[in-house]
Design a protein around this motif. Structure first.
Motif, PDB file in Angstrom:
ATOM      1  N   ARG A   1       7.152 -47.979 -41.153  1.00  0.00           N
ATOM      2  CA  ARG A   1       7.850 -46.858 -40.755  1.00  0.00           C
ATOM      3  C   ARG A   1       7.531 -46.536 -39.032  1.00  0.00           C
ATOM      4  NH1 ARG A   1       8.984 -40.880 -42.942  1.00  0.00           N
ATOM      5  NH2 ARG A   1      10.056 -42.184 -44.718  1.00  0.00           N
ATOM      6  N   VAL A   2       8.550 -46.446 -38.429  1.00  0.00           N
ATOM      7  CA  VAL A   2       8.536 -46.286 -36.901  1.00  0.00           C
ATOM      8  C   VAL A   2       9.509 -45.143 -36.486  1.00  0.00           C
ATOM      9  CG1 VAL A   2       8.687 -47.518 -34.710  1.00  0.00           C
ATOM     10  CG2 VAL A   2       8.198 -48.818 -36.732  1.00  0.00           C
ATOM     11  N   TYR A   3       8.727 -44.483 -35.532  1.00  0.00           N
ATOM     12  CA  TYR A   3       9.534 -43.337 -34.891  1.00  0.00           C
ATOM     13  C   TYR A   3       9.593 -43.789 -33.275  1.00  0.00           C
ATOM     14  CZ  TYR A   3       9.212 -40.270 -38.862  1.00  0.00           C
ATOM     15  OH  TYR A   3       9.314 -39.984 -40.208  1.00  0.00           O
ATOM     16  N   THR A   4      10.706 -44.389 -32.839  1.00  0.00           N
ATOM     17  CA  THR A   4      10.610 -44.833 -31.562  1.00  0.00           C
ATOM     18  C   THR A   4      11.043 -43.449 -30.607  1.00  0.00           C
ATOM     19  OG1 THR A   4      13.031 -44.932 -31.378  1.00  0.00           O
ATOM     20  CG2 THR A   4      11.849 -46.769 -32.191  1.00  0.00           C
ATOM     21  N   MET A   5      11.105 -43.586 -29.337  1.00  0.00           N
ATOM     22  CA  MET A   5      11.062 -42.689 -28.440  1.00  0.00           C
ATOM     23  C   MET A   5      12.746 -42.043 -28.854  1.00  0.00           C
ATOM     24  SD  MET A   5       8.505 -41.999 -27.092  1.00  0.00           S
ATOM     25  CE  MET A   5       9.238 -40.693 -26.080  1.00  0.00           C
ATOM     26  N   HIS A   6      13.570 -42.779 -29.074  1.00  0.00           N
ATOM     27  CA  HIS A   6      14.957 -42.420 -29.626  1.00  0.00           C
ATOM     28  C   HIS A   6      14.580 -41.163 -31.005  1.00  0.00           C
ATOM     29  CE1 HIS A   6      19.230 -42.334 -30.749  1.00  0.00           C
ATOM     30  NE2 HIS A   6      18.867 -42.541 -31.990  1.00  0.00           N
ATOM     31  N   GLU A   7      13.891 -41.420 -31.773  1.00  0.00           N
ATOM     32  CA  GLU A   7      13.785 -40.715 -32.787  1.00  0.00           C
ATOM     33  C   GLU A   7      13.122 -39.387 -32.210  1.00  0.00           C
ATOM     34  OE1 GLU A   7      15.250 -43.836 -34.555  1.00  0.00           O
ATOM     35  OE2 GLU A   7      13.019 -44.056 -34.007  1.00  0.00           O
ATOM     36  N   ILE A   8      12.038 -39.424 -31.368  1.00  0.00           N
ATOM     37  CA  ILE A   8      11.320 -38.239 -30.900  1.00  0.00           C
ATOM     38  C   ILE A   8      12.167 -37.382 -30.149  1.00  0.00           C
ATOM     39  CG2 ILE A   8       9.344 -37.634 -29.497  1.00  0.00           C
ATOM     40  CD1 ILE A   8       7.792 -40.072 -30.245  1.00  0.00           C
ATOM     41  N   ASP A   9      12.933 -38.216 -29.230  1.00  0.00           N
ATOM     42  CA  ASP A   9      13.963 -37.286 -28.505  1.00  0.00           C
ATOM     43  C   ASP A   9      15.041 -36.484 -29.355  1.00  0.00           C
ATOM     44  OD1 ASP A   9      12.718 -38.091 -26.183  1.00  0.00           O
ATOM     45  OD2 ASP A   9      14.239 -39.567 -25.828  1.00  0.00           O
ATOM     46  N   ARG A  10      15.470 -37.383 -30.413  1.00  0.00           N
ATOM     47  CA  ARG A  10      16.550 -36.878 -31.276  1.00  0.00           C
ATOM     48  C   ARG A  10      16.049 -35.793 -32.248  1.00  0.00           C
ATOM     49  NH1 ARG A  10      21.033 -40.916 -33.002  1.00  0.00           N
ATOM     50  NH2 ARG A  10      22.676 -39.323 -33.973  1.00  0.00           N
ATOM     51  N   LEU A  11      14.995 -36.049 -32.906  1.00  0.00           N
ATOM     52  CA  LEU A  11      14.361 -35.130 -34.087  1.00  0.00           C
ATOM     53  C   LEU A  11      13.607 -33.829 -33.296  1.00  0.00           C
ATOM     54  CD1 LEU A  11      13.506 -37.791 -36.640  1.00  0.00           C
ATOM     55  CD2 LEU A  11      15.426 -36.534 -36.730  1.00  0.00           C
ATOM     56  N   GLY A  12      12.859 -34.150 -32.321  1.00  0.00           N
ATOM     57  CA  GLY A  12      11.820 -33.474 -31.704  1.00  0.00           C
ATOM     58  C   GLY A  12      10.389 -33.909 -32.484  1.00  0.00           C
ATOM     59  N   MET A  13       9.358 -33.535 -31.760  1.00  0.00           N
ATOM     60  CA  MET A  13       8.094 -34.078 -32.063  1.00  0.00           C
ATOM     61  C   MET A  13       7.782 -33.340 -33.313  1.00  0.00           C
ATOM     62  SD  MET A  13       5.485 -36.106 -31.915  1.00  0.00           S
ATOM     63  CE  MET A  13       5.126 -36.841 -30.259  1.00  0.00           C
ATOM     64  N   THR A  14       7.982 -32.016 -33.428  1.00  0.00           N
ATOM     65  CA  THR A  14       7.721 -31.207 -34.707  1.00  0.00           C
ATOM     66  C   THR A  14       8.252 -31.950 -36.073  1.00  0.00           C
ATOM     67  OG1 THR A  14       7.803 -29.211 -33.481  1.00  0.00           O
ATOM     68  CG2 THR A  14       7.933 -28.986 -35.926  1.00  0.00           C
ATOM     69  N   LYS A  15       9.538 -32.262 -35.998  1.00  0.00           N
ATOM     70  CA  LYS A  15      10.017 -33.010 -37.162  1.00  0.00           C
ATOM     71  C   LYS A  15       9.502 -34.239 -37.359  1.00  0.00           C
ATOM     72  CE  LYS A  15      13.309 -33.243 -40.176  1.00  0.00           C
ATOM     73  NZ  LYS A  15      13.191 -32.637 -41.637  1.00  0.00           N
TER      74      LYS A  15
END
Length: 298
Positions: A190-204
């Motif tokens: 499972r990987v959260y790239t910067m794309h996911e952090i930007d898209r989902l937000g760090m809370t999510k």
């Protein structure tokens, strides 16, 4: 009674830029002991594991840099981490380059059936001798910990793997080599790239990561590479990558981990004071440790 033991691992053998061996000293200078004494009943600083000043050696067969020395020193770290956990204290390891995680995870995983890992990093560190562009072992500790790589490294502690691929969450990735991308897909990491952090937000991202690990693990190790943060916030790292996690997002991530109470061991790595600005990166590391261990503003 909350007890914490600090282990310094001033090792720079896993890469080529000098200075990261001074990381533990820089973190201490930034006030780590004083900060954590306010959050624990007892803080014991066990000092640094002795690394010495060895010459760079490249293994003829595998082309890996400082292979035997890294195997030897990380095995010592594994035993020290094991002792700390047996004493009932929380092990906090200060690096040093990220190859030290080979030892930390070898020590921690002796105490868990299903260890989880949060790998907070710009890189996947999933290279092997075959896929590494450089032969630098600090790009390999996660691969080693899932049982892939040179047997001198994978068999530290006498067993492998130290962690299952499905128990890993990488957060902040933005620089992955081709072989690493293939391995992530193959192993289902499972990987959260910067794309996911930007898209989902760090809370999510943190909510999902915490829930994912709570469901499948009996302990979680946090391996935080300061290059996971953006270089504007953490300039003193050996392999900076632009477009990283912000200082504020990182505090939020640590605060959410503190609230979840899932973290059972931690290491903060790749602080290089020679490349830093007025010890800024070490100070950031200490501030994030404060949040991880429950420091609150109000």
């Amino acid at each position: 009674m909350r007890k914490l033991s600090i282990i310094g691992m001033p090792m720079d053998l896993g890469q080529m830029r000098r200075g990261v061996d001074m990381g533990p000293s820089a973190i201490r200078y930034a006030g780590v002991n004083e900060r954590l004494q306010m959050l624990f009943d007892e803080v014991i600083d066990l000092g640094d594991i002795s690394i010495g000043r060895p010459e760079v050696r490249i293994d003829k067969e595998s082309k890996l840099r400082n292979l035997e020395l890294i195997a030897e020193k990380t095995a010592i770290l594994a035993d020290k981490v094991d002792e700390v956990i047996q004493s009932g204290a929380f092990p906090l390891v200060l690096g040093g380059d990220h190859s030290i995680a080979i030892g930390t995870l070898a020590g921690v995983s002796r105490h868990y059936q299903n260890l989880g890992v949060i790998w907070y990093d710009a890189h996947g560190d999933l290279n092997t001798a075959e896929t590494s562009p450089s032969g630098n072992i600090h790009g390999m500790p996660l691969a080693v910990s899932i049982g892939l790589g040179h047997p001198l490294l994978t068999k530290i502690g006498g067993y492998q793997p130290k962690v299952k691929p499905e128990n890993i969450v990488i957060i902040g990735a933005r620089s992955l080599d081709e072989g690493e991308r293939a391995l992530i897909k193959e192993k289902g990491i499972r990987v959260y790239t910067m794309h996911e952090i930007d898209r989902l937000g760090m809370t999510k991202v943190m909510e999902e990561s915490i829930q994912y690990l709570q469901e499948r693990t009996d302990g979680v190790h946090l391996s935080l590479d300061l290059d996971g943060l953006d270089p504007t916030d953490a300039p003193g790292v050996g392999t900076p990558v632009n477009g990283g996690i912000s200082y504020r997002e990182s505090h939020l991530a640590m605060e959410m981990l503190a609230e979840s109470e899932i973290i059972t061991s931690a290491e903060f790595v790749e602080v290089n004071p020679i490349l830093d600005e007025k010890n800024k990166t070490a100070s950031v590391a200490v501030a994030l440790m404060g949040s991880l261990f429950g420091e609150k503003l109000l």
